[in-house]
Design a protein around this motif. Sequence first.
Motif, PDB file in Angstrom:
ATOM      1  N   GLU A  12       3.256   9.435  -2.108  1.00  0.00           N
ATOM      2  CA  GLU A  12       2.560   8.290  -2.147  1.00  0.00           C
ATOM      3  C   GLU A  12       3.057   7.347  -1.284  1.00  0.00           C
ATOM      4  O   GLU A  12       4.296   7.286  -1.064  1.00  0.00           O
ATOM      5  CB  GLU A  12       2.491   7.527  -3.665  1.00  0.00           C
ATOM      6  N   ARG A  13       2.088   6.399  -0.772  1.00  0.00           N
ATOM      7  CA  ARG A  13       2.623   5.346   0.006  1.00  0.00           C
ATOM      8  C   ARG A  13       3.949   4.560  -0.392  1.00  0.00           C
ATOM      9  O   ARG A  13       4.825   4.112   0.152  1.00  0.00           O
ATOM     10  CB  ARG A  13       1.773   4.479   0.494  1.00  0.00           C
ATOM     11  N   TRP A  14       3.768   4.170  -1.622  1.00  0.00           N
ATOM     12  CA  TRP A  14       4.735   3.326  -2.378  1.00  0.00           C
ATOM     13  C   TRP A  14       6.102   4.107  -2.416  1.00  0.00           C
ATOM     14  O   TRP A  14       7.324   3.571  -2.270  1.00  0.00           O
ATOM     15  CB  TRP A  14       4.596   2.689  -3.677  1.00  0.00           C
ATOM     16  N   TRP A  18       7.010   6.544  -0.302  1.00  0.00           N
ATOM     17  CA  TRP A  18       7.601   6.807   1.049  1.00  0.00           C
ATOM     18  C   TRP A  18       8.397   5.155   1.147  1.00  0.00           C
ATOM     19  O   TRP A  18       9.341   5.113   2.142  1.00  0.00           O
ATOM     20  CB  TRP A  18       6.489   6.972   2.153  1.00  0.00           C
ATOM     21  N   VAL A  19       7.902   4.219   0.971  1.00  0.00           N
ATOM     22  CA  VAL A  19       8.447   2.676   1.137  1.00  0.00           C
ATOM     23  C   VAL A  19       9.983   3.068   0.290  1.00  0.00           C
ATOM     24  O   VAL A  19      10.955   2.485   0.968  1.00  0.00           O
ATOM     25  CB  VAL A  19       7.615   1.823   0.505  1.00  0.00           C
TER      26      VAL A  19
END
Length: 120
Positions: free
Chosen positions: A46-48, A50-51
């Motif tokens: 998910e994007r978070w 990856w962050v």
Amino acid sequence: MMRRRAASFGFAFRGVWAALRSEVHLQFHAAATVVTIGLGLYFGLERWEWVAVAVAIGAVWSAELVNTAIEAVVNLVSPEYHPLAGRAKDVAAGAVLVMAVAALVVGLLIFGPRVWALLA
């Protein structure tokens, strides 16, 4: 003005490349980065996530580069052994260790359940 800015980036990339060529630990971190990104793509993070992974990778690389710089400066100013020089190098290496452990925790939290599900 723009030439100086461009030159600054060039010096920075040259520094990263020089450290990557000479520092075994940084080579290990580079390999771990490639594996981590590959796993992230495989598992479809998910994007978070990856962050979190990107921040962890960037922090470890930054700590390792600062450690390398500190070691180089200490070796320059204190070619003979001195307890304070040794302490400075040990503390800088300790900072890398702390960040690497924190990145490992991030990795375990994000990848652990996915890997566990594959093994179960």
